[in-house]
Scaffold this active site. Structure first.
Site, short mmCIF file in Angstrom:
data_model
loop_
_atom_site.label_atom_id
_atom_site.label_comp_id
_atom_site.label_asym_id
_atom_site.label_seq_id
_atom_site.Cartn_x
_atom_site.Cartn_y
_atom_site.Cartn_z
N ASP A 1 34.36 32.84 44.63
CA ASP A 1 35.46 33.67 45.11
C ASP A 1 34.99 34.57 46.25
O ASP A 1 33.86 35.02 46.25
CB ASP A 1 35.91 34.56 43.94
CG ASP A 1 37.35 35.00 44.07
OD1 ASP A 1 38.00 34.62 45.06
OD2 ASP A 1 37.81 35.73 43.19
N HIS B 1 42.21 36.18 50.28
CA HIS B 1 41.45 35.69 49.13
C HIS B 1 41.08 34.25 49.44
O HIS B 1 41.92 33.50 49.93
CB HIS B 1 42.28 35.59 47.85
CG HIS B 1 43.06 36.81 47.47
ND1 HIS B 1 42.70 37.58 46.40
CD2 HIS B 1 44.18 37.36 47.98
CE1 HIS B 1 43.59 38.57 46.26
NE2 HIS B 1 44.50 38.46 47.20
N CYS C 1 39.19 40.14 42.32
CA CYS C 1 39.71 40.86 43.49
C CYS C 1 39.53 42.38 43.45
O CYS C 1 39.04 42.97 44.42
CB CYS C 1 41.18 40.55 43.71
SG CYS C 1 41.69 38.90 43.28
N ARG D 1 40.72 33.39 31.17
CA ARG D 1 42.18 33.29 31.08
C ARG D 1 42.54 32.75 29.71
O ARG D 1 41.81 31.90 29.18
CB ARG D 1 42.72 32.31 32.14
CG ARG D 1 42.27 32.59 33.55
CD ARG D 1 43.20 33.56 34.28
NE ARG D 1 42.56 34.08 35.50
CZ ARG D 1 42.64 33.50 36.69
NH1 ARG D 1 43.33 32.38 36.84
NH2 ARG D 1 42.02 34.02 37.74
N HIS E 1 36.60 37.62 49.31
CA HIS E 1 37.69 38.36 49.94
C HIS E 1 37.23 38.76 51.32
O HIS E 1 36.15 39.31 51.48
CB HIS E 1 38.07 39.56 49.07
CG HIS E 1 38.61 39.13 47.75
ND1 HIS E 1 37.80 38.93 46.66
CD2 HIS E 1 39.86 38.76 47.38
CE1 HIS E 1 38.54 38.49 45.65
NE2 HIS E 1 39.79 38.36 46.06
N LYS F 1 49.91 31.00 51.98
CA LYS F 1 48.60 30.45 51.61
C LYS F 1 48.51 28.97 51.97
O LYS F 1 49.52 28.30 52.19
CB LYS F 1 48.35 30.62 50.12
CG LYS F 1 49.30 29.81 49.26
CD LYS F 1 48.86 29.79 47.81
CE LYS F 1 49.89 29.07 46.95
NZ LYS F 1 49.47 28.84 45.60
N GLN G 1 34.48 31.34 39.38
CA GLN G 1 35.11 31.08 40.67
C GLN G 1 34.12 31.34 41.79
O GLN G 1 33.40 32.34 41.74
CB GLN G 1 36.29 32.03 40.89
CG GLN G 1 37.51 31.72 40.06
CD GLN G 1 38.60 32.74 40.31
OE1 GLN G 1 38.33 33.94 40.40
NE2 GLN G 1 39.83 32.28 40.41
ZN LIG Z 1 41.33 37.49 45.01
#
Ligand SMILES: [Zn+2]
Length: 321
Positions: free
Chosen positions: A68, A196, A19, A48, A70, A150, A66
């Site tokens: 991912d 996200h 992010c 992680r 945004h 979410k 991910q």
């Molecule tokens: Zn994010």
């Protein structure tokens, strides 16, 4: 917690999320209302610390990728943006053969940041989209993160187990914290909305779920190997290799079993290896310039020309059947 690793006088850090980088890209230049929505996507590797006791195959790992993104948009664009994102997720999951979804909508918790009206608008936008797309959903009242509501999408695999894959998460915190702005039609600074989203979630985990879902018997378009050529005897090997070249040129992923096993053993092996298509080649096939098709599921369409087989296979691959 964030102690750096020293390598040749350089400090390296392990990245836990993508992010902040996307937020910095947003901030790297002045944004106008005409630039929005802006969407930054990447296959971002993150790490992680999962305890060794909970590590589990591909499902729970310490380093993963991910898919991912945004999204940054104006408040008036929010409903369309949610629609776009949820549609995208569902189409993606359907393409991989998941049709049994359950959505969970998590709403405003007691402790939260951001304006209450904005929260409720965002929740309403999420719920409207679920209704419009006909996705069954449960509401987790008060279960949202402090920074926004979410939707989590869970899929059910072939064994009836639920897996959480896609997430669409509002964030009313980060745009404040990073002081993100855009210049509105009125010439003034405004705060964008931020979402996200991950479609498949972690790629590693997604492949784990996919393997379980298909029990390794992937549809042809996904199968690492698609066609096994099975010459019955040694004298059929040359023709089998000729056909193989032709199939490969057509873009099919093939291999030739030119070993010394008997035909039935070769077929059994190819079935065990989960090849969607097996092409048996004997005297008759060579004479007629054909191949004899058997499918993994036991169907036996029989002899056809090589070109007809290519057409059939490419069509099934194209349609993802
Ligand atoms: Zn994010």
């Amino acid at each position: 917690m964030y102690s750096p690793i020293q390598i040749e006088d350089q400090e390296y850090y392990i990245k836990p999320m993508n992010c902040p980088f996307h937020l910095h890209i947003y901030k790297s230049q002045l944004r106008s209302y005409r630039d929005l929505p802006l969407r930054f996507a990447e296959k971002g590797t993150v790490y992680r610390y999962e305890r060794s006791g909970v590590l589990h195959g591909l499902m729970r790992v310490r380093g993963f990728t991910q898919d991912d993104a945004h999204h940054f948009c104006r408040p008036d664009q929010m409903p369309d943006e949610i629609d776009f994102t949820l549609n995208f997720s569902i189409n993606m999951l359907r393409a991989f053969g998941f049709n049994d979804f359950q959505a969970y909508l998590s709403t405003m918790p007691e402790k939260s940041v951001g304006d209450e009206k904005v929260w409720h608008d965002a929740e309403a936008a999420l719920e409207d989209t679920l209704i419009r797309l006909g996705v069954p959903y449960d509401i987790d009242e008060g279960g949202g993160a402090f920074y926004g509501p979410k939707i989590d999408l869970k899929v059910r695999d072939a064994l009836g187990r639920e897996w959480q894959l896609s997430t669409i998460q509002f964030d009313f915190n980060e745009p404040e914290r990073f002081d993100l702005t855009y210049i509105g039609e009125d010439g003034k600074e405004h705060r964008p909305y931020m979402v996200h989203r991950a479609l498949l979630g972690s790629m590693e985990r997604f492949f784990g779920v996919l393997i379980e879902h298909y029990g390794g018997a992937f549809p042809a378009w996904l199968s690492p190997k698609q066609v096994k050529l099975i010459p019955i005897a040694d004298r059929h090997n040359d023709y089998a290799h000729e056909v193989a070249v032709k199939l490969q040129k057509a873009g099919l992923r093939i291999s030739v079993d030119d070993g010394s096993d008997r035909m039935n053993a070769k077929i059994r092996n190819a079935q065990k290896e989960k090849y969607p298509y097996m092409l048996v080649i004997g005297d008759r096939e060579i004479e007629e310039g054909q191949v004899a098709l058997r499918r993994r599921n036991g169907e036996n369409p029989g002899a056809m020309s090589v070109d007809d087989f290519i057409t059939l296979a490419l069509d099934e691959i194209e349609r993802k059947v």
